[in-house]
Design a protein around this motif. Structure first.
Motif, PDB file in Angstrom:
ATOM      1  N   CYS A 100      -4.834   0.128 -10.764  1.00  0.00           N
ATOM      2  CA  CYS A 100      -3.531  -0.338 -10.301  1.00  0.00           C
ATOM      3  C   CYS A 100      -2.493   0.773 -10.460  1.00  0.00           C
ATOM      4  O   CYS A 100      -2.503   1.526 -11.441  1.00  0.00           O
ATOM      5  N   HIS A 154       0.621   0.395 -11.086  1.00  0.00           N
ATOM      6  CA  HIS A 154       1.658   0.098 -12.062  1.00  0.00           C
ATOM      7  C   HIS A 154       1.393   0.868 -13.347  1.00  0.00           C
ATOM      8  O   HIS A 154       1.954   1.927 -13.563  1.00  0.00           O
ATOM      9  N   ARG A 155       0.507   0.377 -14.195  1.00  0.00           N
ATOM     10  CA  ARG A 155       0.205   1.121 -15.412  1.00  0.00           C
ATOM     11  C   ARG A 155      -1.281   1.406 -15.576  1.00  0.00           C
ATOM     12  O   ARG A 155      -1.750   1.701 -16.655  1.00  0.00           O
ATOM     13  N   ALA A 165      -4.160  -0.406 -14.811  1.00  0.00           N
ATOM     14  CA  ALA A 165      -5.228  -1.355 -15.166  1.00  0.00           C
ATOM     15  C   ALA A 165      -6.317  -1.355 -14.090  1.00  0.00           C
ATOM     16  O   ALA A 165      -6.056  -1.037 -12.926  1.00  0.00           O
ATOM     17  N   CYS A 220      -3.544  -7.473  -9.022  1.00  0.00           N
ATOM     18  CA  CYS A 220      -3.875  -6.905 -10.322  1.00  0.00           C
ATOM     19  C   CYS A 220      -3.836  -8.012 -11.380  1.00  0.00           C
ATOM     20  O   CYS A 220      -2.853  -8.762 -11.459  1.00  0.00           O
ATOM     21  N   TYR A 226      -3.297  -7.843 -14.430  1.00  0.00           N
ATOM     22  CA  TYR A 226      -2.421  -7.584 -15.581  1.00  0.00           C
ATOM     23  C   TYR A 226      -1.002  -8.116 -15.322  1.00  0.00           C
ATOM     24  O   TYR A 226      -0.581  -9.115 -15.924  1.00  0.00           O
ATOM     25  N   HIS A 227      -0.249  -7.507 -14.388  1.00  0.00           N
ATOM     26  CA  HIS A 227       1.110  -7.993 -14.112  1.00  0.00           C
ATOM     27  C   HIS A 227       1.287  -8.432 -12.662  1.00  0.00           C
ATOM     28  O   HIS A 227       2.400  -8.482 -12.146  1.00  0.00           O
ATOM     29  N   ALA A 228       0.148  -8.640 -12.008  1.00  0.00           N
ATOM     30  CA  ALA A 228       0.149  -9.280 -10.683  1.00  0.00           C
ATOM     31  C   ALA A 228       0.823  -8.473  -9.570  1.00  0.00           C
ATOM     32  O   ALA A 228       1.481  -9.040  -8.695  1.00  0.00           O
ATOM     33  N   TRP A 229       0.702  -7.171  -9.591  1.00  0.00           N
ATOM     34  CA  TRP A 229       1.089  -6.425  -8.384  1.00  0.00           C
ATOM     35  C   TRP A 229       0.105  -6.822  -7.285  1.00  0.00           C
ATOM     36  O   TRP A 229      -1.094  -7.021  -7.551  1.00  0.00           O
TER      37      TRP A 229
END
Ligand code: FES
Ligand SMILES: [Fe+2]
Length: 389
Positions: free
Chosen positions: A87, A89-90, A92, A109, A111-114
């Motif tokens: 991902c 974002h960070r 994952a 994703c 983790y934070h749902a991107w």
């Protein structure tokens, strides 16, 4: 004009100069292993698996190569998309499962749902606001090159892989008489071999070991029983040039048609093969570093190799048959797979044996013998790949 004997000598395949092997530590040094991942495995086309496993729109599968994780997704238009399974974002991993069907037409994703579309574009984040300078369009998934060829999926973890047309040692058309795209995996053999990946290819590239290691195969392919791959591997080949015996010419023993326990076909033979391909009994296509294909008259064997560590390699053998063969109630798959799995297991065992002796303090490197000329070609390929910028 060269005299006959010079011409014959020129036609001899074997090495005539003393040739040293690779340094022994090339087979276990972790830094060398990392270099080979970077320069060879991440820069060439690598075989993943059959297209049929990700045939439906939204079907996905993941694939690990070295420390890289790949995500393959069939998009709604039927194109197979390849991404790093990461991902934006960070970082994952996007998919934990090895295969499945995405429930929606997006990749979310965990983790934070991107949310990404199946072409890898970021559609939305989960944040309440975006800082100035942040553009959703700037964060698509990291793309990976994917090539589907006659039902086989290949990936390349570099922006500029070599042309796929050069991925094999013979033209891509070599097995065109086989209906590769329509074939179905009927059996899989998976093995983890405790050896470096290069040992597997060295063993593949010579038959000096065949008489001792493969007694059954040596009966089926008589020239292998002489420790040779081809007619001209014998310095005295011309003395038998007029002899059609397969022990000199290669090919299967009289009466045999395929690689199987009794040498007989049990699958329905492919109808489009020419006489030479039928007589040979096995036609090879080698796609370094990860795969070779063998066309037999009633099945195709696909052997995939993946490096798992400096001294660990995964072997996966897929047996492909026509749908008609698999549907035939009289089809006896054991006749084929019991024979060829035996050969592959014998090879895996000697690869492990080879690895075991390499750390001896005084053993700086081995020797490449005349019949092992294809190993020298493999080493030349290796050196070229390691130097390629
Ligand atoms: S790491 Fe994927 S959304 Fe946060
Ligand atoms: Fe072998």
């Amino acid at each position: 004009m060269p005299s006959t004997s010079e011409a014959e000598k020129a036609a001899y395949n074997g090495l005539t100069e003393h040739t040293a092997g690779l340094p022994a530590d090339a087979y276990f040094d972790p830094r060398q292993y990392q270099t080979e991942l970077q320069r060879i495995w991440y820069r060439n086309w690598v075989y993943v698996g059959r297209s049929a496993a990700v045939a439906r729109p939204r079907a996905f599968r993941t694939f690990e190569l070295g420390d890289q994780r790949v995500l393959l997704v069939r998009d709604e238009q039927g194109a197979l998309q390849g991404f790093h399974n990461t991902c934006r974002h960070r970082g994952a991993a996007l998919c934990r499962e090895t295969e499945g069907l995405l429930r929606t037409g997006t990749i979310v994703c965990p983790y934070h749902a991107w949310v990404y579309n199946l072409q890898g574009d970021l559609l939305r984040t989960s944040s309440k606001a975006h800082a100035s300078g942040f553009e959703v369009a700037d964060f698509p998934l990291y793309k990976i090159k994917v090539r589907e060829w006659r039902g086989f999926i290949f990936v390349a973890l570099t922006d500029a892989p070599p042309p796929f047309e050069n991925a094999f040692d013979v033209p891509l058309e070599r097995l065109d008489a086989w209906p590769l795209g329509e074939l179905v995996v009927g059996h899989v053999l998976r093995k983890s071999i405790r050896s470096n990946w290069k040992i597997f290819w060295e063993n593949y590239n010579e038959c000096l070991h065949c008489p001792g290691v493969h007694p059954k195969l040596s009966q089926l392919v008589p020239i292998y029983g002489r420790g040779l791959l081809e007619e001209r591997d014998d310095p005295d080949w011309s003395a038998h040039a007029a002899d059609a015996d397969p022990k000199y010419k290669g090919g299967l023993r009289g009466g045999a048609a395929t690689w199987s326990l009794d040498g007989k076909t049990t699958g329905i033979p492919f109808s489009g093969l020419c006489a030479a391909d039928r007589e040979a009994g096995h036609i090879y296509m080698t796609g370094l570093p990860s795969v070779f294909l063998v066309g037999h008259v009633d099945y195709v064997r696909v052997v995939r190799l993946l490096p798992l560590g400096p001294e660990q390699t995964e072997l996966r053998v897929e047996y492909l048959f026509s749908p008609q063969t698999l549907a035939d109630p009289g089809f006896d798959m054991r006749n084929i797979v019991d024979f060829t799995n035996l050969v592959m297991t014998e090879d895996a065992e000697v690869c492990e044996l080879n690895q075991l002796g390499l750390r001896a303090g005084p053993h700086a490197r081995g020797v490449i013998m005349p019949e092992e000329y294809v190993i020298r070609q493999f080493h030349e390929w290796l050196r070229t790949e390691l130097k390629r910028v």
